[in-house]
Write an enzyme that holds these catalytic residues in place. Sequence first.
Site, PDB file in Angstrom:
ATOM      1  N   LYS A 134       0.839  -1.198   0.000  1.00 24.26           N
ATOM      2  CA  LYS A 134       0.000   0.000   0.000  1.00 24.26           C
ATOM      3  C   LYS A 134       0.869   1.242   0.000  1.00 24.26           C
ATOM      4  CE  LYS A 134      -3.607   2.350   2.666  1.00 24.26           C
ATOM      5  NZ  LYS A 134      -4.346   2.382   3.950  1.00 24.26           N
ATOM      6  N   ASP A 262     -10.776   5.821  13.413  1.00 26.03           N
ATOM      7  CA  ASP A 262     -11.173   5.713  12.002  1.00 26.03           C
ATOM      8  C   ASP A 262     -10.787   4.381  11.357  1.00 26.03           C
ATOM      9  OD1 ASP A 262     -12.777   7.080  10.258  1.00 26.03           O
ATOM     10  OD2 ASP A 262     -11.141   7.925   9.095  1.00 26.03           O
TER      11      ASP A 262
END
Length: 409
Positions: A134, A262
């Site tokens: 990523k 989050d």
Amino acid sequence: MSTTKRKKLKVKAVAPKLKLFRANEPLLSVFMWGINHTINELDHVNQKVMLMPDDFKSYSKIRVDNHMFNKDSMPSHFKVKEYCPLVFKNLRERFGIDDMEYMNSLTKQPADVDSPGRSGARMLLSTDKSYFIKTLVSEEVEQMHHILKQYHQYVVENNANTLLPQYLGMYRLTVNDVETYMVVMRNVFSPRLAIHKKYDLKGSTVDRQANDKEKLKELPTFKDNDFVNDGFKIHVGPEAKEKIMSILQKDSEFLSNLHLMDYSLIVGIHDADIAEQEQQEKQIQQQEEFAGSVDQDEIEEEEEDVDDLNDGYGLAITPPDSPQPTTPLPFNGELDAKLEKYAYKSSGSCPRREVYFMAMIDILTKYGMKKRTAQAAKTVKHGAGAEISTVKPEQYAKRFLDFLSKYME
């Protein structure tokens, strides 16, 4: 006077065989080269019994100019920086990952994966589907440095028994003067069992549904409202639920103490009944393709020899060099040993035969000024009682756990 003729030896220089890292773009070629280089370099480093504070600030760096004078396989100029090499090597060991296996997986061209996130991060999957790569923004890199020591300590103290992302290496690649940060993580989905449905769960209900664009994908990532509207439950049984919730409780407390929020629980569902149906359809298709590829004239010529090829059970033996239909094996009740902490079979109360793969993702968001401002704006828009995703870390963790406990049985 006699003269002697000297015989000249013609010596032909043989270029050494070099491992090539060809990819469809320079960045990926450099990534593969960098993985190969950094793992090989670590082979020459004496491993420490205990990591020191400086190991969490260290890095290895190499600059390459005029690489092989061949732009076809690699850029002429690039730089590779690996952050905290000994720390990540230690983490790989604790997660049961062999460095050679890691290198072999990541030195073949990875494939892009659709990412549903708003961050715009690029996601790649290794060829053998063992690892995700990523891209990170600079804030996430900073956050990773900030939490790495505590993250490593947490992994050690819990014997790697966690559903947090398994961070295995972090790199900065510089190609054409553009810097790209990348982190490698373990893929918690099985490379062997297909995922038929996928949810990203935060425990929030405001703006938490897959949009129309996402739904058009082959394997969309659905969200909390989709999960509730589908009437879905994670059927693992009371014993497994207690185990999973205990791990999630610890992991959430750890993140909350670091003021992180989050994050999500990614849930991938393998449906064994659908998989068997898919396997049967594929088998029929392959048999038809196989049958169609055999020339009819050859069949007629060989009809008289069928008896000689009979195996005694009324079946003709396929010649060893003939193409044979191959299909993946259906789910046999056994889970991948390397993914045992992420995979759970459905309990008897489940109306379907399912396997759930679960792990926490996207844990690098800090509850700082940006998130406080977003919380205030969303509260004004949706009201003080709305289940918005941007809340204080302690409140976020509690709501996250309450939601999962409610829909897991």
